[in-house]
Structure formats: C-alpha cells, structure tokens
Design an enzyme around this catalytic site. Sequence first.
Site, PDB file in Angstrom:
ATOM      1  N   SER A 155       0.804  -1.218   0.000  1.00  0.00           N
ATOM      2  CA  SER A 155       0.000   0.000   0.000  1.00  0.00           C
ATOM      3  C   SER A 155       0.838   1.270   0.000  1.00  0.00           C
ATOM      4  O   SER A 155       0.313   2.351  -0.224  1.00  0.00           O
ATOM      5  CB  SER A 155      -0.963   0.015   1.196  1.00  0.00           C
ATOM      6  OG  SER A 155      -0.260  -0.136   2.404  1.00  0.00           O
ATOM      7  N   ASP A 376      -1.461   5.896  12.002  1.00  0.00           N
ATOM      8  CA  ASP A 376      -0.738   5.458  10.811  1.00  0.00           C
ATOM      9  C   ASP A 376       0.485   6.342  10.639  1.00  0.00           C
ATOM     10  O   ASP A 376       0.380   7.508  10.230  1.00  0.00           O
ATOM     11  CB  ASP A 376      -1.642   5.550   9.584  1.00  0.00           C
ATOM     12  CG  ASP A 376      -0.955   5.026   8.325  1.00  0.00           C
ATOM     13  OD1 ASP A 376       0.234   4.680   8.408  1.00  0.00           O
ATOM     14  OD2 ASP A 376      -1.610   4.976   7.271  1.00  0.00           O
ATOM     15  N   HIS A 379       2.220   5.242   6.183  1.00  0.00           N
ATOM     16  CA  HIS A 379       1.764   5.793   4.917  1.00  0.00           C
ATOM     17  C   HIS A 379       1.857   7.316   4.967  1.00  0.00           C
ATOM     18  O   HIS A 379       2.284   7.884   5.972  1.00  0.00           O
ATOM     19  CB  HIS A 379       0.331   5.339   4.643  1.00  0.00           C
ATOM     20  CG  HIS A 379       0.209   3.853   4.556  1.00  0.00           C
ATOM     21  ND1 HIS A 379      -0.090   3.066   5.654  1.00  0.00           N
ATOM     22  CD2 HIS A 379       0.356   3.007   3.513  1.00  0.00           C
ATOM     23  CE1 HIS A 379      -0.114   1.794   5.291  1.00  0.00           C
ATOM     24  NE2 HIS A 379       0.161   1.725   3.994  1.00  0.00           N
TER      25      HIS A 379
END
Length: 404
Positions: A155, A376, A379
């Site tokens: 991702s 997170d 990312h």
Amino acid sequence: MDSLKNFSESRAHYYFTILFTLILIFFFFSASNDTSPVVSYTTSLPPSHPHPNNLSPFSSQVLSGASLASKVHNNFDSCDIFDGQWVVDEGSSPVYEPGSCPFIDDAFNCFKNGRPDSDYLRLKWKPHGCEIPRFDGVKMMKMLSGKRMVFVGDSLNRNMWESLVCALRESLVDKKNVFEDFNCSIDFIRSPFLVQEWKFSDKAGTRRETLRLDMMEGSYNKYHDADIIVFNTGHWWTHQKTFKGKYYFQEGNHVYSKLEVADAYKKALKTWAKWVDANVNSSRTQVFFRGYSASHFKGGQWNSGGSCDGETKPITNETQLSPYPWMMRALESVLSKMKTRVVYLNITKMTDYRKDGHPSIFRQSASERMNGIIQDCSHWCLPGVPDTWNQLLYAILSRKKFNG
C-alpha cells in the site's frame, strides 16, 4: 504499517486497477518545448547511510550483473537527486489541491479527515547541487501515450499510484473525462511480498499460512508486458508474523522451522530478480524498484500504541535520521547481480526526514476516531510526500533514454 487491519489496502481489489484511457489532443504537442532544468546524478554516498561494497543508493542508477561502475549512465554524473534536503517553498502550491481528488483512499486523505495544519504541503525536495523540474502532467501524459504503467507492491506503492493519478487528473482541463480522454493506463496491483502467499498442512492436518520464497505472486501475468513497472516490497516484512519466522517461510515442499526474516527477504528478492530477468523484455519495458519508505512510530508500533500525531515539522538534522534499513542493503545486493536494467528509486533517506507527513490520527474521520485510534505513521497524507516520488519519477522518465 501495511498490516493495519482497518486500512484501505483491504479494499484494494475493488478498485484494483484504475485505467486511464485517454486520447491526447494534438495541440498539446505544440507546447512541448522542455525548458526544465537538466537533472543529473552521481554515485556520491550520503555519509549517514554507508553501504557495503561501495554500492551507491543513488536515484536512477541502472543496475545489472556487470560491475556497478560500468552500469552508471555517465551523463547523470553531476547530482544525486535523492541526496538533498526539504526546503520551505511558500511560493508554490501542491500539484493537486487538498480534498480535490476523488481517487484518494480515505485513509490517505488527511484534509478530508480534519488535519488542521498545512505546512507539510509547503515543502519541496531540493537535491544538493542541482534542480529538478516541477511535475508537468501534460508532458507526463505525452510520455505515457499509448503505454501501460503498473505499480506492483504494497500500500506504499498504492500511495504513490494514487498520487500520480491525482497529479495527472489535475492537468486535465475537463476532469470529468478522466476515464475517457487518454490512450494510456496506470494500474495498481496488490502484491505486498512480490512472492506468493501459500498454505500447507502440518503433521496434525492443520492448514498453516506460509510464504513461498521461490514463487512469484500469481498476478505477474497481468503486468509482465507493461511498458513501465514500478515494484516495491518492504513493510510487510516487518510484520510480527514474518518477524517471528517460525514455520512461515517455504521453498518447494520444504517449510523452514526457523528462518531469519533478512534471509527470507533476500531469497524472495532473488526470486523476483530471476523472474524479471527471464520474463521482462527490457527493450520494451522499463523496470523501476522503489526503495523503503521510512516510518516514524514512537512509543510503540502500529498495534502497540505507536504514535506520530502532533508532528508538524520535518527532521532537519541529518544525525537524527534512522540507520539505513537492512532491507535496502539486501535489495541493492540483488539488483547489482541482475541482467535487466532496473532503475532504483532510493527514497529512503528523503522520507526519513518527513516525520510530519504521515496521516497519524487523521487516517480516520473525527467520528471514527471516537471509537478508538490506531495511528498510521507509515503511509503518507495525499497531497504529500509521494507527490515528490512522482516528481522524481517524472524527471527520470523525461530523460531521452527513458522516453522512447
């Protein structure tokens, strides 16, 4: 961490690929004179990131089985575009405006999720000793005309793919026709390990998950003949399950009772490299491998209270950067022995500075955060850091040898 259970990658298959089918309008070509600064490269090695065997991590080094020195493109010899610093750029705006692009997963959409600060959008990457051209979506679409580009990986590559899709969309006059107006395609294919996830039955008959280190993940026939392929793998190799390594890695019918992750990772990369050398037509297809993107968890990992919220400024002191990741040393070793020309996008150091660029708590909306927060710190917000990766990709593709 790529294995965030509620993260958008679990939704990757439903819009597994976005295809641009776009017919370029000929008047674009009348404005095609390129006045962008010349981008060039060196093999200089950042002092904080020493490498074994004199292997340089520089940006667009093309690596293959002969000695590395003979594989460096000599006209890229004056500047390493991945060795530099982030500088404030008050006069420019993001390549696409926050909240403007419908292709961004909610977990990357920090603006939509209420992030209040915006200084992280006012930084640009400046290599030491040269300038890089600003991303030009129209010129990028010309380069991609009639071609297929595929991002393959985890991702973090999805992060990069969405960034590029949004940047190209922003260059369109009529954004409603984004799916109809171009004759190129830009796809994302989820393959977090690049090799095949598997199952085997133990002596008790219990089905156990393994990772076949000797077998490419089965989606390869969907992209092997693409014109440009951007690979990555890395973050899933830090997952608890693989880190323990017990009865998880497999080659043929042999399941290792214990195998160090570093050894397994290198075996997997060798499988990938062997597949590329045997199956990718290098006269047609340009292969890129994007390096490891830095995470900035403090006080724990993604599933144990790790955090990066409140970070609004990048690291400015190089001595505060993390050690160069072992995964990149392994990658560089494998790339150096390949026959295929592979462009190595070493974004590790430039991302390590950017502790301010992650979604942190803004991977969720305010209402979702009330039900519990998992931050997170792996990312990146979009717009944000991956836009610069695509700017560098654009700079490399703009060079004549990658544009034809």
